[in-house]
Structure formats: structure tokens, C-alpha cells
Design an enzyme around this catalytic site. Structure first.
Site, PDB file in Angstrom:
ATOM      1  N   GLY A 292       1.095  -3.288  -5.078  1.00 14.74           N
ATOM      2  CA  GLY A 292       1.372  -1.873  -4.839  1.00 14.74           C
ATOM      3  C   GLY A 292       0.532  -1.306  -3.711  1.00 14.74           C
ATOM      4  N   SER A 293       0.075  -0.083  -3.880  1.00  7.61           N
ATOM      5  CA  SER A 293      -0.494   0.687  -2.772  1.00  7.61           C
ATOM      6  C   SER A 293      -1.818   0.173  -2.233  1.00  7.61           C
ATOM      7  CB  SER A 293      -0.662   2.154  -3.191  1.00  7.61           C
ATOM      8  OG  SER A 293       0.595   2.768  -3.317  1.00  7.61           O
TER       9      SER A 293
END
Length: 586
Positions: A292-293
């Protein structure tokens, strides 16, 4: 015959010995013939004394030769083999992690047993781990049989003192791990034959075997104090959010030394067979995740290094970014034009995807290669898993991988890449071995020093600013920086990303101030499928992982000699700008 013509070979010696025997025998006959029996006895005693003296001389010569001219210890094959012996494993401060201790194996010879019933009763009462089936098989074997091993000297003495006929013992080395679950996945374990099977025991197997010959110890890179803090906070987070798995790593960014490594669930290396494969899996090295981020830091570093973007560059996040027919949206939409720093702080998928589009597939793929994200994390651990990367690096792949989807990597790979960005831009191998003090490690350059400095400040702003997704990791005076990540997991059943199963993480660095050469450390905390609680809301990286990472940092900073200092806030928002709720992508 001259002296030079004399021969002193074996035949000469045998002739002389035969001659001496002939004269002694005739001396006996002459003594008997003259009626002097006492002379006969003296001669025989004298002869026996000579034979004994010759025997002692031969033994003395052999012992002297063995002591003075033996080649044992010269490493040419004459020395005693090392066998299964293994050197101690210790932490970087010399604290014991693994050692060989003297134990005993118990054997039964039923041919020497007087009372099989008594033997059966006594052994069953004193050896709770001995199964009745194994004992009965040994009692009926008809020959001497190994029954059970790993007996401590105390247990061996207890049974030996009972005086059971047919029961005997033989010494054996047993590998023991005095701290049990602590650092189990990094230390690993060895089999009864002295072969390392997991963790450092397997990775450094030859080194550990060789060090045993010199009675040395093999120091690992971890610090037990740091390890204890990391494990404690990781397990507290798992107790609160009940994930299926978790991992944590602490790294010295300048040397690549792993100072702490934890994986959940865990196991006791003293009895690894009692635990499942899932418990024994090192999730920091051997499990791959869509992070993810946390990947946004890599994409932004690429844009900075290529000169495509600066901290003040703007990206339109007022509406979804379309890739073909697929819209890319933000979890907490700002519906605003964001600077690069704000893209990072608000964890904007839209802004990052737009930056990825500007970089292009070939260049972003090349930088991910530089960051070591497309290969197994370089470390001694044999468990280091290969990543799962896009087969084709096209526009669609770049739009996803730019914010951490469509690419699966290990936590160690993320730790290695971020450590390289935080040390000034050099990709170093991670190591589980303690390096000598003052060791300078260099690696291939990933990004420029200026890029590394700028990214450090952007990461700091994400924690120092109340509008940043990493604000819950802030520890006053330590200038923590970091990036949250919440990656939804692909569900094969529905052929779509799940909105209930996710990987939540936080990648942190501290301290972010000072020159690039200043002491600096990376901390990663990851929870796999954390559960929503009554008070937590959606278990994103900012909620479940960032607070745990902050508490780890607060506890280990004094151990590492990091003093508290003035707070920095590199990119504060304008006074007129409200601080909206922030989160990560879904």
C-alpha cells in the site's frame, strides 16, 4: 669387518636377540647341572625384569612421539573432527542466544536386565516424555537400543543412582535456546545432528560450526534490549487488533545491521516440532505483501531524483484519475489541488498515480530495480522470499505500483529500500551479523544525496503536521518521520480487492534532522488483516501500526544514544488551511 660394513637392520636385531636367548637358556642348563638352583632363579628373575623394562621403554618412546610429533590441531586431517558441535550465538553485547550444552542419551540392553517390570516402572516414573510404546519396543529389542536423548546431567544422575541393570548413558550435545521465544525467527534452530535449519542457525551454519573448533562465539547484529521493546509493542498491537500475522524490523540505516526482528505468531526453538509451519514462518523475510501507501515514498523519491517534481509541485486530486476504464480514488478525498508534500501527507492515490504517469513505466521500473524491490532482500537469511512483480510494466501497472498495489514484497525489502533512501542514497545489504565498530559500508547509489535529504524532510512533515497520516507516531523531541500504508488484499474468490481484509503498516525513520551522516534508524511495523475494534474504527496503518512504531522508537532511542532535541516541522500547512481527516487508500 670394518664399522662401515656393519648392518643394523631387522635381521641383525633378530640374530642378536636369538643369540641372547640361546645364552640365557644355556645359562639355566649350566646352573641346574652344577646344582646351583638359586642361580637359576636369579637368572630367570633378571630376564623377566629386562623384558618388562624393554616394554616400558617402548611405551615411553611411543608416548613421547605422540606428544611431541603428533599433527593434531594442525588442520591437516589428524585433528579430532568437530562433528555436530556448534559455537554459541550471542547478541551484539555478548548476551547468550544459543549454546551447545552437555546432555545424555539413555540406552537399554534387555539382555542385562534382571527385572523388566521394575525397569519399566522406574523409567516411566522418571521420564515423562518417554512414551510407553518406545520403552516397550526397547525392552523387547534383544539388543542394546537407544531410548531417549536430551537428558540433563541432573536427570541422568537421578536415574543412574537407581542402579538399574541394563540401563546406560552416553554423552551428547544438545542445542538449547535459553531465551525461548525471544528473537526466535532471527536465531532459528538446528537439528540434533548439528545442522542449522532456520534463521541465523541455517544462514551462518558453516561459520557457527567452524567457530566451535576455537571455542569462539558468533555475535549477531541484534540488541536484545531493542528486540524486547520491538516484540513487546508488536505483541501489544496484535492483542488489540487480532491480526492473522505481524512483523517488525529495526535497522541501522548506515550499516544495514538488523538490530531487531520480530514475527507473529511465534514459537519456541527448543521444540520447533511442536509448532505449526505458520508459527515458524519468518513473516519479515518470508512473507510477501502488497504494502500500500508505504510505496508512495519510493515513487516520490523517483520523481524528486529525476527532477520531475519538487516539494511544491502540484497535482490535481479534485476528481478520480482514470486509467483506461478504471478510476483511481482517494480514501479520504480532499477534492483539491495538492502539492507533492500534501500528496504524501494525505496519502493521495490520485496525486501519486499522476506522478507515476509523469515518470513513465520504464523509468519507474528502473528505479524500483535500484531500490532492490524487484529481487529478494539481500541478507544472509535463507528465508528471504522473492517479490511478486508485474509481468508487464505498462501504464496500468505503474498507476497501481506507484501507490503499492500490484506488487508484493517482503517487509525486509521495504526496510532495505527505505534504509538506503534515509542513509543518503546508497542501497546496502541487510545483515544479521554484528559488524566491527567503525565499519563503513557502501553500496550502489540509488538517488542523490539531495533527494535523500528532501525525502527525509517530507517524511518528517507527515508525522509533525496534524494533517499528516503518520501523526500518531510523533514522539516529542525525536523528530520521527514516516509513511503509513493500508493495502487491501486481493480476494481470489471474488476476483477483486477485499474491503475487509488489509495489510496495515508504518515505515518510520528517526531522527530526521541533522546531516545525512548522523546516526539514523529505520523501524517498520506491519499487521496482516487487523480487526476493527469498538473504538478504533477502520484499522488503517495510521491507527494500528503508527502508534506501535512510535512507542518502539520512544523505548529504543535512549538505548541507541539518541538524545531529544528541538522539534522540526519542515513543511507546515498555511495558517488558513484546515487539517482534514486523513487516512490511506482502500
Amino acid at each position: 669387518m670394518s664399522l662401515g660394513q656393519l648392518s643394523f637392520g631387522p635381521s641383525w636385531f633378530s640374530r642378536r636377540l636369538a643369540g641372547m636367548m640361546w645364552r640365557f637358556e644355556h645359562a639355566f642348563e649350566r646352573a641346574r647341572a652344577s646344582g646351583r638352583a638359586e642361580d637359576d632363579t636369579r637368572i630367570r628373575i633378571f630376564f623377566v625384569l629386562i623384558l618388562f623394562s624393554l616394554g616400558f621403554v617402548v611405551l615411553a618412546i611411543g608416548a613421547t612421539r605422540a606428544a611431541l610429533f603428533s599433527k593434531a590441531g594442525e588442520g591437516d586431517g589428524y585433528s579430532t573432527p568437530i562433528g555436530a558441535a556448534r559455537a554459541d550465538l550471542v547478541d551484539r553485547n555478548g548476551q547468550m542466544l544459543a549454546a551447545d550444552l552437555l546432555h545424555y542419551g539413555l540406552y537399554i540392553d534387555p539382555r542385562e536386565i534382571w527385572d523388566a517390570g521394575e525397569t519399566r516402572r522406574v523409567l516411566a516414573a522418571n521420564l515423562p516424555d518417554l512414551t510407553p510404546e518406545r520403552l516397550e519396543k526397547a525392552l523387547r529389542a534383544g539388543r542394546r537400543t537407544f531410548v531417549i536423548g536430551g537428558l540433563t546431567p541432573e536427570v541422568r544422575a537421578q536415574i543412574h543412582d537407581l542402579g538399574l541393570p541394563g540401563v546406560s548413558f552416553e554423552p551428547e550435545q544438545k542445542r538449547v535456546y535459553p531465551l525461548g521465544y525471544t528473537a526466535a525467527h532471527l536465531v532459528g534452530f538446528a537439528d540434533t545432528g548439528g545442522q542449522g535449519l532456520a534463521g541465523a542457525e541455517a544462514a551462518l551454519n558453516q561459520e557457527v560450526r567452524e567457530a566451535a573448533a576455537s571455542n569462539g562465539a558468533v555475535p549477531l547484529s541484534i540488541d536484545l534490549r531493542i528486540q524486547a521493546a520491538l516484540e513487546d509493542e508488536l505483541y501489544k498491537a496484535t492483542a488489540q487488533f487480532h491480526p492473522k500475522g505481524a512483523a517488525g524490523v529495526v535497522v541501522n540505516v548506515h550499516t544495514g545491521e538488523i538490530l531487531g526482528l520480530a514475527s507473529f505468531p511465534t514459537y519456541d526453538p527448543n521444540k520447533p516440532g511442536a509448532y505449526s509451519l505458520s508459527a515458524r514462518q519468518n513473516r519479515a523475510a518470508n512473507a510477501i505483501y502488497e504494502m500500500g501507501s508505504t510505496f508512495k515514498g519510493f515513487t516520490i523519491a523517483t520523481g524528486l531524483d529525476l527532477g520531475i517534481a519538487t516539494p511544491t509541485s502540484t497535482f490535481d486530486a479534485t476528481h478520480p484519475f482514470m486509467v483506461g476504464n478504471r478510476p483511481i480514488t482517494d480514501y479520504h478525498a480532499t477534492h483539491a489541488v495538492l502539492t507533492l508534500v500534501e500528496v504524501f501527507q494525505h496519502s493521495s492515490n490520485i496525486g501519486t498515480a499522476r506522478l507515476g504517469e509523469s515518470i513513465g513505466p520504464e523509468r519507474l521500473h528502473a528505479y524500483f530495480d535500484k531500490f532492490g524491490l524487484t529481487q529478494p532482500a539481500k541478507t544472509e537469511l535463507l528465508e528471504s522470499a522473492r517479490p511478486l512483480t508485474p509481468r508487464i510494466w505498462n501504464e496500468d501497472a505503474i498507476a497501481s505500483t506507484s501507490f503499492g498495489h500490484g506488487i508484493n514484497v517482503t517487509p525486509l525489502a521495504v526496510a532495505r529500500a527505505y534504509s538506503g533512501l534515509m542513509n543518503g542514497g546508497e542501497l546496502l545489504p541487510l545483515t544479521i551479523k554484528k559488524l566491527p565498530a567503525g565499519t563503513v559500508v557502501h553500496g550502489p547509489r540509488m538517488v542523490s544525496e539531495q533527494t535523500a535529504l528532501t525525502l527525509l524532510q517530507i517524511m518528517r512533515s507527515n508525522v509533525s503536521c496534524t494533517c499528516g497520516s503518520g501523526k500518531s507516531a510523533n514522539i516529542p523531541g525525536l523528530n520521527v518521520g514516516g509513511k503509513t500504508g493500508t493495502g487491501e488484499k486481493w480476494d481470489p474468490a471474488i476476483k477483486h480487492y477485499s474491503n475487509t481484509r488489509q495489510v496495515s503498516s508504518f515505515a518510520a525513520v528517526f531522527p530526521t534532522d541533522g546531516p545525512l551522516t548522523a546516526p539514523r534508524y529505520f523501524v517498520l511495523v506491519l499487521l496482516d488483516e487487523p480487526q476493527r475494534t469498538a473504538t478504533s474504527g477502520d484499522p488503517t496503518g495510521g491507527i494500528v501500526a503508527a502508534p506501535a512504531a512510535g512507542r518502539v522508537i520512544e523505548r529504543i532511542a535512549p538505548i541507541l544514544g539518541i538524545q531529544k532535541r528541538a522539534e522540526t516541522n519542515p513543511f507546515p500547512p498555511p495558517d488558513s488551511q484546515a487539517a482534514p481527516d486523513v487516512g490511506e487508500e482502500h
